[in-house]
Design an enzyme around this catalytic site. Structure first.
Site, mmCIF file in Angstrom:
data_model
loop_
_atom_site.group_PDB
_atom_site.id
_atom_site.type_symbol
_atom_site.label_atom_id
_atom_site.label_comp_id
_atom_site.label_asym_id
_atom_site.label_seq_id
_atom_site.Cartn_x
_atom_site.Cartn_y
_atom_site.Cartn_z
ATOM 1 C CE LYS A 65 -4.384 -1.229 1.909
ATOM 2 N NZ LYS A 65 -5.312 -1.157 2.946
ATOM 3 C CG ASP A 101 -8.717 1.015 3.037
ATOM 4 O OD1 ASP A 101 -9.486 0.206 2.402
ATOM 5 O OD2 ASP A 101 -7.538 0.588 3.312
HETATM 6 N N1 LIG Z 1 -12.217 -4.443 6.632
HETATM 7 C C1 LIG Z 1 -11.370 -3.787 5.832
HETATM 8 O O1 LIG Z 1 -11.837 -3.432 4.721
HETATM 9 C C2 LIG Z 1 -9.899 -3.654 5.918
HETATM 10 C C3 LIG Z 1 -9.073 -2.828 5.343
HETATM 11 C C4 LIG Z 1 -7.646 -2.711 5.797
HETATM 12 C C5 LIG Z 1 -7.352 -3.440 6.770
HETATM 13 N N2 LIG Z 1 -8.127 -4.355 7.418
HETATM 14 C C6 LIG Z 1 -7.776 -5.342 8.428
HETATM 15 O O2 LIG Z 1 -7.166 -4.309 9.622
HETATM 16 C C7 LIG Z 1 -6.292 -4.771 10.271
HETATM 17 C C8 LIG Z 1 -4.733 -3.816 10.104
HETATM 18 O O3 LIG Z 1 -4.356 -3.792 8.986
HETATM 19 P P1 LIG Z 1 -3.319 -2.617 8.336
HETATM 20 O O4 LIG Z 1 -3.265 -2.718 6.914
HETATM 21 O O5 LIG Z 1 -3.436 -1.472 9.322
HETATM 22 O O6 LIG Z 1 -1.900 -3.601 9.037
HETATM 23 P P2 LIG Z 1 -0.547 -2.935 9.487
HETATM 24 O O7 LIG Z 1 -0.130 -1.431 8.740
HETATM 25 O O8 LIG Z 1 0.364 -3.852 9.567
HETATM 26 O O9 LIG Z 1 -0.842 -2.293 11.032
HETATM 27 C C9 LIG Z 1 -1.004 -3.214 11.854
HETATM 28 C C10 LIG Z 1 -1.479 -2.522 13.133
HETATM 29 O O10 LIG Z 1 -1.460 -3.595 14.265
HETATM 30 C C11 LIG Z 1 -0.691 -3.631 15.315
HETATM 31 N N3 LIG Z 1 -0.253 -4.968 15.863
HETATM 32 C C12 LIG Z 1 0.050 -5.955 15.092
HETATM 33 N N4 LIG Z 1 0.433 -7.013 15.721
HETATM 34 C C13 LIG Z 1 0.293 -6.576 17.063
HETATM 35 C C14 LIG Z 1 0.564 -7.354 18.386
HETATM 36 N N5 LIG Z 1 1.008 -8.317 18.668
HETATM 37 N N6 LIG Z 1 0.092 -6.584 19.475
HETATM 38 C C15 LIG Z 1 -0.171 -5.295 19.465
HETATM 39 N N7 LIG Z 1 -0.174 -4.422 18.140
HETATM 40 C C16 LIG Z 1 -0.132 -5.418 17.133
HETATM 41 C C17 LIG Z 1 0.467 -2.865 14.844
HETATM 42 O O11 LIG Z 1 0.931 -2.036 15.941
HETATM 43 P P3 LIG Z 1 2.709 -1.796 15.648
HETATM 44 O O12 LIG Z 1 2.701 -0.392 14.893
HETATM 45 O O13 LIG Z 1 3.162 -1.707 17.193
HETATM 46 O O14 LIG Z 1 3.342 -2.745 14.826
HETATM 47 C C18 LIG Z 1 -0.247 -1.835 13.866
HETATM 48 O O15 LIG Z 1 -0.678 -0.578 14.386
HETATM 49 C C19 LIG Z 1 -5.713 -6.247 9.928
HETATM 50 O O16 LIG Z 1 -6.593 -7.084 10.432
HETATM 51 C C20 LIG Z 1 -6.542 -6.256 8.219
HETATM 52 O O17 LIG Z 1 -6.933 -7.364 7.686
HETATM 53 C C21 LIG Z 1 -9.572 -4.331 7.116
#
Ligand SMILES: NC(=O)c1ccc[n+]([C@@H]2O[C@H](COP(=O)([O-])OP(=O)(O)OC[C@H]3O[C@@H](n4cnc5c(N)ncnc54)[C@H](OP(=O)(O)O)[C@@H]3O)[C@@H](O)[C@H]2O)c1
Length: 273
Positions: A65, A101
């Site tokens: 992204k 999004d």
């Molecule tokens: N429904 C939808 O249309 C949609 C769209 C986009 C994403 N999503 C979902 O949203 C979620 C996040 O996606 P993203 O694209 O934002 O991912 P990302 O950029 O990788 O961000 C992940 C986030 O989760 C935190 N995290 C990951 N593992 C963790 C742990 N063990 N303990 C505490 N915090 C943790 C990370 O914290 P740190 O900063 O500390 O690493 C970060 O804030 C995913 O489940 C994805 O499938 C859904």
């Protein structure tokens, strides 16, 4: 035939092809949407190749992204602020990055949860790409205050700085990723959003007011949503956001209305399988 697809890696569980192909079928369009599983090392070459074969538009997901912005001709709308892209629109040979999004999330919140963010307080768990899009969309919609709670404080700080620059009317507080601070922030909020991939959060749902609305960005039914509903809260998973971000992408690609009910039906069917 027009070719569309999703760039990501890995792409085993993507629901987007089912959703977009259902849209094309329902409108009898001569178009197809396929997964393009591309590793980070191959992204530049893949984008050049897709340009060469004349792809009509694309979606972008983890981990491309942010990285894809280097190979596009421009960014528009929320993507220009967030510097992350989930939709590529091809117009006159130019590849322009958009991010639907945040708008998709807002539409799900308003249409499925009947929640209007103006003047409200939210607690956002996570500060990654999805959290940034959600926070910016809520702030633009008039959210009064947001608690940003993230494991890595610097990432929450970077999101707070973005909001301070582009959404000055929203009060931003950052909090440490600890059960006590999460409980405090959640207890002060009308809306709680899980924007992490974690299915188990350090959040005691039984302490929430029953009027709290809970939105989990994870697409499938989660423990958080089940517990919140048991508590009496209105709660939903991220399927609605996925649907509406896809519908908005479809409208950017085609200039027409997205067949939302056909897309929703296809998503529900795929998740149930
Ligand atoms: N429904 C939808 O249309 C949609 C769209 C986009 C994403 N999503 C979902 O949203 C979620 C996040 O996606 P993203 O694209 O934002 O991912 P990302 O950029 O990788 O961000 C992940 C986030 O989760 C935190 N995290 C990951 N593992 C963790 C742990 N063990 N303990 C505490 N915090 C943790 C990370 O914290 P740190 O900063 O500390 O690493 C970060 O804030 C995913 O489940 C994805 O499938 C859904």
């Amino acid at each position: 035939m027009q070719l569309y697809g999703i760039l990501g890696y890995p792409l085993k569980h993507t629901l987007s092809p089912a959703m977009h192909n259902a849209a094309f079928r329902s409108l009898r369009m001569d178009a197809v949407y396929v997964p393009f599983a591309v590793t980070p090392a191959q992204l530049k070459t893949a984008i050049a190749g897709l340009r060469a074969v004349g792809v009509s538009g694309a979606s972008v997901t983890i981990p491309h992204k942010e990285a894809c912005t280097a190979w596009l001709d421009g960014l528009a709308g929320d993507a220009a602020i967030l510097k992350t892209v989930n939709t590529i629109v091809v117009r006159g040979g130019r590849w322009v990055g958009y991010n639907t999004d945040g708008a998709g999330f807002l539409r799900a919140l308003r249409e499925e949860m009947r929640f209007e963010p103006r003047g409200k307080t939210a607690c956002l768990l996570g500060a990654g790409g999805a959290a940034r899009a959600v926070a910016y969309a809520l702030a633009k919609a008039g959210l009064a205050k947001v608690h940003l709670v993230n494991r890595t404080p610097a990432r929450a700080g970077s999101l707070a700085a973005l909001l301070a620059r582009h959404a000055k009317q929203t009060v931003v507080r950052t909090a440490a990723w600890r059960p006590s601070t999460i409980a405090e922030a959640a207890g002060e909020s009308h809306l709680i959003i899980n924007a992490t991939p974690l299915e188990r959060l350090p959040l005691r749902v039984e302490l929430l007011e029953r009027s709290t609305v809970v939105y989990d960005l994870i697409y499938h039914p989660t423990r958080l949503v089940a517990d919140a509903r048991r508590r009496g809260c209105v709660a939903a998973n991220g399927l609605g956001m996925l649907l509406y971000q896809g519908a908005l992408a479809f409208e950017l690609w085609t200039g027409g209305h997205a067949p939302v009910s056909a897309m929703r039906k296809a998503l529900r069917k795929t998740v149930a399988q």
